[in-house]
Design a protein around this motif. Structure first.
Motif, mmCIF file in Angstrom:
data_model
loop_
_atom_site.group_PDB
_atom_site.id
_atom_site.type_symbol
_atom_site.label_atom_id
_atom_site.label_comp_id
_atom_site.label_asym_id
_atom_site.label_seq_id
_atom_site.Cartn_x
_atom_site.Cartn_y
_atom_site.Cartn_z
ATOM 1 N N TYR A 72 11.961 -10.666 0.580
ATOM 2 C CA TYR A 72 11.487 -9.509 1.311
ATOM 3 C C TYR A 72 9.976 -9.407 1.185
ATOM 4 C CZ TYR A 72 11.161 -6.945 -3.140
ATOM 5 O OH TYR A 72 10.835 -6.541 -4.408
ATOM 6 N N LYS A 73 9.391 -8.681 2.083
ATOM 7 C CA LYS A 73 7.941 -8.506 2.052
ATOM 8 C C LYS A 73 7.616 -7.137 1.467
ATOM 9 C CE LYS A 73 6.518 -11.450 5.965
ATOM 10 N NZ LYS A 73 6.928 -12.625 5.331
ATOM 11 N N LYS A 74 6.707 -7.127 0.526
ATOM 12 C CA LYS A 74 6.324 -5.879 -0.133
ATOM 13 C C LYS A 74 4.910 -5.518 0.308
ATOM 14 C CE LYS A 74 5.295 -4.630 -4.871
ATOM 15 N NZ LYS A 74 5.285 -5.164 -6.228
ATOM 16 N N ILE A 75 4.710 -4.282 0.666
ATOM 17 C CA ILE A 75 3.362 -3.847 1.045
ATOM 18 C C ILE A 75 2.534 -3.677 -0.215
ATOM 19 C CG2 ILE A 75 2.027 -1.977 2.084
ATOM 20 C CD1 ILE A 75 4.473 -1.496 3.931
ATOM 21 N N VAL A 76 1.447 -4.430 -0.311
ATOM 22 C CA VAL A 76 0.616 -4.349 -1.509
ATOM 23 C C VAL A 76 -0.722 -3.643 -1.251
ATOM 24 C CG1 VAL A 76 1.612 -6.345 -2.675
ATOM 25 C CG2 VAL A 76 -0.260 -6.686 -1.083
ATOM 26 N N ASP A 77 -1.033 -3.458 0.049
ATOM 27 C CA ASP A 77 -2.267 -2.743 0.372
ATOM 28 C C ASP A 77 -1.963 -1.248 0.376
ATOM 29 O OD1 ASP A 77 -4.396 -1.465 1.545
ATOM 30 O OD2 ASP A 77 -4.821 -3.113 2.910
ATOM 31 N N ASP A 78 -2.484 -0.544 -0.591
ATOM 32 C CA ASP A 78 -2.161 0.863 -0.764
ATOM 33 C C ASP A 78 -2.562 1.704 0.446
ATOM 34 O OD1 ASP A 78 -0.919 2.634 -2.455
ATOM 35 O OD2 ASP A 78 -2.834 3.512 -3.044
ATOM 36 N N SER A 79 -3.659 1.340 1.116
ATOM 37 C CA SER A 79 -4.111 2.150 2.259
ATOM 38 C C SER A 79 -3.098 2.059 3.404
ATOM 39 C CB SER A 79 -5.494 1.696 2.718
ATOM 40 O OG SER A 79 -5.434 0.355 3.144
ATOM 41 N N VAL A 80 -2.488 0.863 3.579
ATOM 42 C CA VAL A 80 -1.475 0.701 4.624
ATOM 43 C C VAL A 80 -0.234 1.517 4.260
ATOM 44 C CG1 VAL A 80 0.036 -0.940 5.789
ATOM 45 C CG2 VAL A 80 -2.327 -1.568 5.294
ATOM 46 N N ALA A 81 0.163 1.443 2.990
ATOM 47 C CA ALA A 81 1.330 2.197 2.546
ATOM 48 C C ALA A 81 1.132 3.692 2.765
ATOM 49 C CB ALA A 81 1.590 1.910 1.063
ATOM 50 N N LYS A 82 -0.077 4.177 2.491
ATOM 51 C CA LYS A 82 -0.384 5.609 2.680
ATOM 52 C C LYS A 82 -0.330 5.976 4.160
ATOM 53 C CE LYS A 82 -3.121 6.342 -1.455
ATOM 54 N NZ LYS A 82 -4.447 6.163 -2.005
ATOM 55 N N MET A 83 -0.826 5.067 5.022
ATOM 56 C CA MET A 83 -0.810 5.319 6.457
ATOM 57 C C MET A 83 0.632 5.418 6.966
ATOM 58 S SD MET A 83 -2.704 3.019 9.324
ATOM 59 C CE MET A 83 -1.408 1.800 9.436
ATOM 60 N N ILE A 84 1.496 4.492 6.494
ATOM 61 C CA ILE A 84 2.900 4.502 6.918
ATOM 62 C C ILE A 84 3.575 5.793 6.444
ATOM 63 C CG2 ILE A 84 5.140 3.373 6.545
ATOM 64 C CD1 ILE A 84 3.550 0.711 6.501
ATOM 65 N N LYS A 85 3.278 6.181 5.218
ATOM 66 C CA LYS A 85 3.879 7.394 4.663
ATOM 67 C C LYS A 85 3.426 8.629 5.460
ATOM 68 C CE LYS A 85 4.743 9.496 0.210
ATOM 69 N NZ LYS A 85 4.335 9.576 -1.188
ATOM 70 N N ALA A 86 2.133 8.652 5.823
ATOM 71 C CA ALA A 86 1.602 9.781 6.600
ATOM 72 C C ALA A 86 2.272 9.849 7.959
ATOM 73 C CB ALA A 86 0.087 9.627 6.743
ATOM 74 N N LYS A 87 2.468 8.670 8.579
ATOM 75 C CA LYS A 87 3.152 8.602 9.884
ATOM 76 C C LYS A 87 4.574 9.134 9.767
ATOM 77 C CE LYS A 87 0.931 6.425 13.339
ATOM 78 N NZ LYS A 87 0.886 6.973 14.670
ATOM 79 N N ALA A 88 5.255 8.717 8.687
ATOM 80 C CA ALA A 88 6.646 9.137 8.481
ATOM 81 C C ALA A 88 6.720 10.653 8.321
ATOM 82 C CB ALA A 88 7.221 8.440 7.256
ATOM 83 N N ASN A 89 5.730 11.210 7.627
ATOM 84 C CA ASN A 89 5.709 12.658 7.416
ATOM 85 C C ASN A 89 5.448 13.432 8.716
ATOM 86 O OD1 ASN A 89 6.274 12.366 4.748
ATOM 87 N ND2 ASN A 89 4.130 12.444 4.072
ATOM 88 N N GLN A 90 4.809 12.729 9.686
ATOM 89 C CA GLN A 90 4.559 13.361 10.988
ATOM 90 C C GLN A 90 5.727 13.148 11.936
ATOM 91 O OE1 GLN A 90 1.002 11.528 12.427
ATOM 92 N NE2 GLN A 90 -0.188 12.147 10.653
#
Ligand code: SF4
Ligand code: SF4
Length: 93
Positions: A72-90
């Protein structure tokens, strides 16, 4: 940025302890347990380190369903992970 994670998954009740995967792993990442399964065979298990996902163990195992290699692929760039999380929250908008 993503990092690929690979590891073998061994069904200890199907494994017959033939050691082909152990001998065949170029990373020496699979070991033989001192314990036995319900059929009376010592079984192979992943050491937890070193798997590169080459799948040599999978192709050398003679027992159908005894061994799979998961990746599996793990997101290691924290800024990308934060962006995805922010999108999910919206709500994904
Ligand atoms: S996929 Fe390759 S490196 Fe990983 S455990 Fe199997 S043989 Fe070893
Ligand atoms: S090759 Fe398959 S049957 Fe043989 S020890 Fe490895 S997992 Fe078990």
């Amino acid at each position: 940025m993503t990092e690929e994670i690979s590891y073998p998954v061994i069904n200890k009740e199907i494994c017959k302890g033939c050691m082909r995967c152990i001998v065949g792993c170029p990373q020496n990442a699979i070991l033989l347990s001192q314990d036995m399964n319900n059929a009376g065979y010592q079984f192979a298990y992943y050491s937890g380190n070193g798997c590169t996902g080459c799948k040599d163990c999978y192709f050398t195992c003679p027992e159908p369903l005894a061994l799979e290699v998961h990746q599996y692929k793990k997101i290691v760039d924290d800024s990308v992970a934060k962006m995805i999380k922010a999108k999910a929250n919206q709500g994904g908008n």
